[in-house]
Design a protein around this motif. Structure first.
Motif, short mmCIF file in Angstrom:
data_model
loop_
_atom_site.label_atom_id
_atom_site.label_comp_id
_atom_site.label_asym_id
_atom_site.label_seq_id
_atom_site.Cartn_x
_atom_site.Cartn_y
_atom_site.Cartn_z
N GLN A 7 4.78 1.47 3.54
CA GLN A 7 3.75 1.97 3.76
C GLN A 7 2.50 2.59 3.30
OE1 GLN A 7 5.63 1.24 7.57
NE2 GLN A 7 2.84 -0.27 8.12
N ILE A 8 3.73 3.96 3.85
CA ILE A 8 2.97 5.52 3.05
C ILE A 8 2.57 5.70 1.58
CG2 ILE A 8 3.74 7.51 2.23
CD1 ILE A 8 5.88 7.63 4.94
N HIS A 9 3.27 4.60 0.46
CA HIS A 9 3.18 4.40 -1.18
C HIS A 9 1.67 3.92 -0.66
CE1 HIS A 9 3.75 4.09 -5.00
NE2 HIS A 9 2.56 3.34 -4.86
N SER A 10 1.63 2.66 0.12
CA SER A 10 0.38 2.14 -0.38
C SER A 10 -0.80 2.88 0.23
CB SER A 10 0.47 0.42 0.89
OG SER A 10 -0.78 0.14 1.12
N TYR A 11 -0.58 3.27 1.01
CA TYR A 11 -1.95 4.49 2.30
C TYR A 11 -1.84 5.07 1.38
CZ TYR A 11 -4.00 7.71 5.52
OH TYR A 11 -4.89 8.16 5.68
N GLY A 12 -0.69 6.12 0.10
CA GLY A 12 -1.58 6.79 -0.90
C GLY A 12 -2.31 6.75 -1.54
N GLU A 13 -1.63 5.59 -2.26
CA GLU A 13 -2.99 4.52 -3.43
C GLU A 13 -4.55 4.68 -2.51
OE1 GLU A 13 -0.56 1.65 -4.54
OE2 GLU A 13 0.21 1.87 -5.97
N VAL A 14 -4.26 4.25 -2.01
CA VAL A 14 -5.86 3.73 -1.08
C VAL A 14 -6.65 5.13 -1.01
CG1 VAL A 14 -7.28 3.17 0.61
CG2 VAL A 14 -5.74 2.09 0.71
N LEU A 15 -5.97 6.83 -1.07
CA LEU A 15 -6.44 7.51 -0.69
C LEU A 15 -7.02 8.29 -2.22
CD1 LEU A 15 -4.66 9.68 2.21
CD2 LEU A 15 -6.52 9.07 2.01
N GLU A 16 -5.52 8.12 -3.03
CA GLU A 16 -6.01 8.08 -4.42
C GLU A 16 -7.11 7.75 -4.93
OE1 GLU A 16 -5.35 11.05 -6.17
OE2 GLU A 16 -3.60 11.62 -4.47
N GLU A 17 -7.73 6.61 -4.09
CA GLU A 17 -8.89 5.50 -5.74
C GLU A 17 -10.05 6.14 -4.66
OE1 GLU A 17 -7.61 1.76 -4.87
OE2 GLU A 17 -5.91 1.57 -6.07
N MET A 18 -10.02 7.12 -3.27
CA MET A 18 -11.31 6.73 -2.71
C MET A 18 -11.80 8.57 -3.60
SD MET A 18 -10.58 7.41 0.90
CE MET A 18 -9.96 5.52 1.86
N PRO A 19 -13.40 7.90 -4.49
CA PRO A 19 -13.95 9.07 -5.37
C PRO A 19 -14.05 10.10 -4.04
CG PRO A 19 -15.19 7.22 -4.17
CD PRO A 19 -14.34 6.94 -4.00
#
Length: 685
Positions: A18-30
């Motif tokens: 879950q943490i990894h998934s959330y981190g990916e979402v944040l990184e993809e945000m401009p």
């Protein structure tokens, strides 16, 4: 593999996904780079979460608390970590921040309470705890699961077991955080409200420095609308100690807090090239030579509230003598009486610093001239000529006001008391009065005030230093910590905490004692307590957390064999796997000579000196007075004979400091007659 370990392993894998998934979402945000304030705030929040997630992917949490609110039917398992992690869109809490209100239950709950509560922003939340579990994770791998409480089972000793396991770990060259093992009494201090000066008397090894650093992290979390890291400051005894504690706050996700020594901070604030601090290295070495230290009455006086009062009085006299004592005449018949000028200075502007008074009086006199000129029946040209004439007279009048620096004023005060500076060099005890004069004469900008001040080894601070810092701190928000039994610089420090309590007032002070020592084994603490009992004044003895180790060893070693025996000891400690090893001598010169004798066969040996600003770990040689605040896996105390450690208060403190540096192993060598401070103890061994 136990059921609880298997359960937590599955939970860890799920939360990491879950943490990894959330981190990916944040990184993809401009990343937002625009000027919209609201968007900037949101981007700052997202960036903080990105940094938190980077750390959380390695060690996401350290504890679990199953708490059932009375309004709920089932308990909620709360996983507690160094930083809170939540899913932004759904609001799901993956990890609870250790500073959050509910997390206080994890630290305060002992297992005997039936009903518990915590205070949240929405009010008091009460309920019951069904499980309290310690969890150790390293690099995403679950290593240890220990239950300190499980509802329905007999009281578990798992919490003590986990604490002892953590205490038994070897140290590196940095102080570590204790967020996973904060004890109940430590938690109370950490979470104490910010509107009082917290004074902590803590025995050696009680964790008072670590508690103070965790308190800073808590205050920034709890009072984030009122406090800023940039407006906090930590005062430590020396640069090497600052380096030693430098890792704790970043590990807790806190940055930008000022960390300095009082001397460095004061010199920077004064910013006067004429102020030169006398070389302290030789003075420090001489102070701790084998002869009994003499009482330095001048140093004690300069650090006292009495001297502060005397300086205030002298400044009033100097201010009175700095302003002209006659009337001001702008032109014939246009006069401001000296009585009026004195009223402006002493009543209208009484709370302003001298420089501000000067500027305000100048501005008021200019306005008076403008008004008086306009009231005359003259044409514009005549009015302008008269105004220029009056302004010229004003410049001459104001030019007679004496402008002096804080250093010049202080020199004048000292000479009037027949205490002139030697070679025009200032000592550390001169810096507090210099700052006080600077504040009264030059002033203090509002944006220079502190939100919170931490003073470590505060027993070596003077009341005058505390008073100066009070002037610069909002709401008297302080954390003051130390140990009177380690006051080896008592010539410039205090003997009782009441000296500071009186400055803040009883209602603005919260006093705590930390008497449990977590650093050393039972045997080492018992030896240290024996030394402390020789002190003529009553001192608080340490209560050991029962972690048994090897007995303290005291050996007679002939002087001609000393170098070889020290080398043998170092080799033995390395073979036992100790990472930080210290050979602690009585004086600088003795350590210097021993270092020269040993460096040939110990290339990685470090000689710690007063001017050093880093502690590198490994094997070190250092004089006992520089060891305060540090800790080592194994310690060898040298020169524990009757000449080096006499039966006087200063030597009792020095030997106590040396003995309490050891975590796991303490040995002592003497070559003549053993010190009377250890004679009875050595007989009993």
């Amino acid at each position: 593999m136990s059921d609880s370990f298997h359960e937590e392993k599955q939970t860890l894998e799920q939360k990491l996904r879950q943490i990894h998934s959330y981190g990916e979402v944040l990184e993809e945000m401009p990343r937002y780079r625009g000027d919209d304030f609201n968007e900037q705030v949101l981007e700052d929040s997202r960036e903080r979460q990105r940094q938190i997630i980077k750390k959380a992917t390695q060690e996401p949490y350290f504890g679990r608390l199953d708490f059932k609110e009375y309004s709920q039917t089932e308990p909620i398992p709360l996983y507690i970590g160094k930083a809170g992690v939540h899913e932004e869109k759904t609001g799901e809490v993956l990890v609870v921040d250790w500073r959050a209100p509910v997390s206080s239950l994890f630290y305060a709950f002992s297992g005997s309470e039936e009903d518990v509560y915590y205070v949240a922003p929405e009010g008091m939340i009460d309920g019951t705890i069904e499980l309290k579990r310690n969890i150790m994770i390293r690099e995403q791998e679950l290593q240890r699961v220990v239950d300190s409480y499980k509802q329905g089972e007999s009281t578990s000793s798992g919490g003590d077991e986990f604490l002892l396991y953590k205490l038994g770990e070897q140290k590196d060259n940095r102080l570590q955080d204790i967020v996973s093992t904060i004890q109940g009494e430590q938690n109370e201090i950490i979470r104490h409200p910010q509107n009082k000066a917290v004074i902590i008397q803590g025995v050696a090894g009680s964790g008072k420095t670590t508690v103070a650093l965790h308190r800073l992290a808590y205050l920034l979390y709890e009072y984030r609308e009122q406090m800023q890291a940039e407006n906090m400051i930590i005062f430590a005894p020396n640069a090497m100690f600052l380096d030693y504690i430098s890792q704790v706050l970043p590990e807790l996700g806190v940055g930008h807090i000022q960390q300095t020594t009082f001397n460095e901070w004061a010199l920077e604030k004064l910013n006067d090239p004429a102020i030169q601090l006398a070389n302290q290295t030789n003075k420090l070495q001489n102070r701790f030579e084998l002869d009994q230290p003499s009482v330095d009455h001048a140093t004690q006086y300069k650090g006292s509230v009495e001297f502060q009062t005397d300086v205030e009085q002298e400044l009033r006299h100097l201010e009175d003598s700095s302003f002209p004592t006659e009337d001001f005449e702008a032109w014939e018949g246009a006069v401001i009486s000296n009585e009026t000028l004195v009223t402006w200075r002493t009543i209208d502007f009484q709370d302003s610093p001298f420089r501000v008074k000067h500027e305000r009086i100048k501005a008021r006199m200019k306005r008076w001239i403008e008004i008086e000129v306009k009231q005359l029946f003259l044409d514009k040209k005549e009015q302008e000529e008269l105004r220029k004439h009056a302004m010229a007279n004003l410049r001459k009048f104001l030019a007679r006001i004496k402008k002096r620096t804080a250093f010049q004023l202080y020199n004048h005060i000292l000479k009037s008391k027949k205490m002139p500076l030697q070679d025009n060099l200032v000592e550390p005890e001169d810096l507090a009065p210099l700052l006080h004069i600077h504040h009264k004469w030059i002033g203090l900008e509002k944006d220079q005030r502190f939100d919170h001040v931490v003073i470590d080894e505060a027993q070596d601070f003077s009341p005058y230093q505390i008073a100066v810092l009070q002037e610069q701190t909002r709401g008297q928000s302080f954390t003051i910590l130390g140990d009177l039994s380690q006051g080896i610089h008592s010539v410039q420090g205090i003997d009782q905490w009441s000296s500071f309590e009186h400055l803040f007032g009883e209602r603005k002070t919260a006093y705590f004692e930390m008497n449990k020592s977590y650093r050393s084994t039972y045997e080492i603490i018992e030896c240290a307590n024996h030394i402390l009992k020789q002190f003529p004044q009553r001192r608080v003895l340490a209560e050991p957390v029962f972690r048994s180790g090897e007995p303290v060893s005291i050996h007679h070693v002939a002087q001609q064999n000393m170098v070889q025996e020290v080398q043998n000891w170092i080799t033995s400690m390395r073979e036992k796997g100790f990472q930080t090893i210290a050979v602690i001598g009585r004086t600088h010169d003795h350590c210097s000579g021993l270092y020269e004798d040993l460096i040939g066969v110990n290339k990685e040996l470090t000689f710690i000196q007063a001017e050093d600003d880093t502690y590198k770990g490994g094997t070190s040689i250092l004089p006992v007075y520089l060891s305060k605040g540090l800790e080592f896996d194994a310690v060898l105390l040298l020169q524990v004979d009757e000449q080096s450690y006499q039966h006087i208060p200063e030597h009792v403190k020095l030997l106590y400091v040396g003995a309490t540096r050891a975590l796991h192993r303490l040995d002592m060598f003497y070559s003549k007659q053993i010190t009377p401070l250890l004679k009875d103890y050595s007989v009993s061994q």
